[in-house]
Design an enzyme around this catalytic site. Sequence first.
Site, short mmCIF file in Angstrom:
data_model
loop_
_atom_site.label_atom_id
_atom_site.label_comp_id
_atom_site.label_asym_id
_atom_site.label_seq_id
_atom_site.Cartn_x
_atom_site.Cartn_y
_atom_site.Cartn_z
N SER A 1 46.05 41.02 42.92
CA SER A 1 46.74 41.40 41.83
C SER A 1 47.96 42.27 42.17
O SER A 1 48.09 42.74 43.21
CB SER A 1 45.51 42.49 41.15
N TYR B 1 38.79 48.65 40.78
CA TYR B 1 39.58 47.47 40.93
C TYR B 1 40.76 47.45 42.12
O TYR B 1 41.12 46.57 42.66
CB TYR B 1 40.15 47.28 39.60
P1 NAD Z 1 38.23 35.73 33.44
O1 NAD Z 1 37.45 36.94 32.88
O2 NAD Z 1 39.30 34.69 32.41
O3 NAD Z 1 37.66 34.87 34.41
C1 NAD Z 1 36.96 35.50 35.51
C2 NAD Z 1 36.07 34.47 35.89
O4 NAD Z 1 35.28 34.80 36.85
C3 NAD Z 1 35.34 33.54 34.89
O5 NAD Z 1 35.00 32.33 35.29
C4 NAD Z 1 33.92 34.35 35.01
O6 NAD Z 1 32.70 33.62 34.67
C5 NAD Z 1 33.92 34.49 36.67
N1 NAD Z 1 32.79 35.52 37.04
C6 NAD Z 1 32.70 36.97 36.66
N2 NAD Z 1 31.76 37.29 37.31
C7 NAD Z 1 31.35 36.62 37.94
C8 NAD Z 1 30.11 36.55 39.01
N3 NAD Z 1 29.50 37.58 39.17
N4 NAD Z 1 29.90 35.45 39.71
C9 NAD Z 1 30.73 34.17 39.37
N5 NAD Z 1 31.69 34.11 38.61
C10 NAD Z 1 32.06 35.30 37.89
O7 NAD Z 1 39.43 36.67 34.17
P2 NAD Z 1 41.04 36.24 34.79
O8 NAD Z 1 41.73 37.17 34.22
O9 NAD Z 1 41.18 34.88 34.89
O10 NAD Z 1 40.67 36.83 36.53
C11 NAD Z 1 40.50 35.96 37.57
C12 NAD Z 1 41.11 36.67 38.79
O11 NAD Z 1 42.34 37.27 38.57
C13 NAD Z 1 40.32 38.06 38.82
O12 NAD Z 1 39.87 38.39 40.38
C14 NAD Z 1 41.42 39.06 38.35
O13 NAD Z 1 41.03 40.32 38.94
C15 NAD Z 1 42.56 38.43 38.74
N6 NAD Z 1 43.65 38.98 38.08
C16 NAD Z 1 43.66 38.78 36.65
C17 NAD Z 1 44.89 39.32 36.08
C18 NAD Z 1 44.99 39.16 34.65
O14 NAD Z 1 45.96 39.92 34.12
N7 NAD Z 1 44.36 38.60 33.95
C19 NAD Z 1 46.00 40.04 36.92
C20 NAD Z 1 45.83 40.04 38.40
C21 NAD Z 1 44.83 39.46 38.69
#
Ligand code: NAD
Length: 260
Positions: free
Chosen positions: A142, A155
């Site tokens: 991130s 985080y």
């Molecule tokens: P999201 O909530 O859409 O998806 C998260 C996924 O992780 C889902 O499939 C969920 O079911 C799964 N998950 C959650 N807890 C779990 C567990 N205990 N075991 C197995 N699966 C689990 O989130 P996202 O925004 O797509 O985030 C995905 C990654 O990207 C994360 O690591 C997040 O930190 C990172 N990220 C997101 C953003 C953003 O702006 N959305 C920015 C930077 C980094």
Amino acid sequence: MTARSLHGKTALVTGSTSGIGLGIALSLARQGANIVLNGFGDAEGPKAEVAAHGVEVLYHGADMRQPAEIDDLMTQAAATFGRVDILVNNAGIQHVANVEDFPVDKWDAVIAINLTSAFHTTRLAMPAMKAANWGRIINIASAHGLVASAQKSAYVASKHGIVGFTKAVALETATTGVTSNAICPGWVLTPLVQKQVDARAAAKGQTNDQAKNELLGEKQPSLQFTTPEELGELAVFLCSPAANNVRGVAWQVDGGWTAQ
Ligand code: NAD
């Protein structure tokens, strides 16, 4: 990139039932990789979307907080496809609170899912990658892997941690065909961020659009969300021969967030 450049490879994407993970799984499937999906919630929809690209799909519902379940995920993936060639450590959660109010169980869950699960998947995938002298480890960190924001101590710690982990693994594999890199997105409008938009709108009496624009305005100079598709295409590049010597990077896709 030629069509179906990943035909014959297998990609495991943790947390791929929604958001960024699903976007990356779809990009890799479009290039012909068989896909191992993981995550909570509906799996049938994501499975069908991925299978529409004419690849094999396995879903495993391992809870990434549980090392024994991660072990089973990796065992099932190898039993089905031979080995995992591309490992995308993407599962992640967020919790927002001042450090003195941060619930201990939330801290533990954030670190377990965002950081420790990647250690387990990587250590379990590595022997077969090294034996094949080819592998790609792509950690979804991130902008918070590079800079901090208040109220996000767990985080930020987990994401800085995974950037460091990425570099250590890249050094261990530097003379092999296995590479380890991190992608550092800024805001991506997924369920994880929509929750933060909703909280902001509720706290400030704003509309959804006002809250989204304020969120972008504070951090992301492009004033545009990064998309899961853009991140998926970067993952495809990291899997290509052109990226053979891209090792240990933390690659921002953050609209200028960390350039400030
Ligand atoms: P999201 O909530 O859409 O998806 C998260 C996924 O992780 C889902 O499939 C969920 O079911 C799964 N998950 C959650 N807890 C779990 C567990 N205990 N075991 C197995 N699966 C689990 O989130 P996202 O925004 O797509 O985030 C995905 C990654 O990207 C994360 O690591 C997040 O930190 C990172 N990220 C997101 C953003 C953003 O702006 N959305 C920015 C930077 C980094």
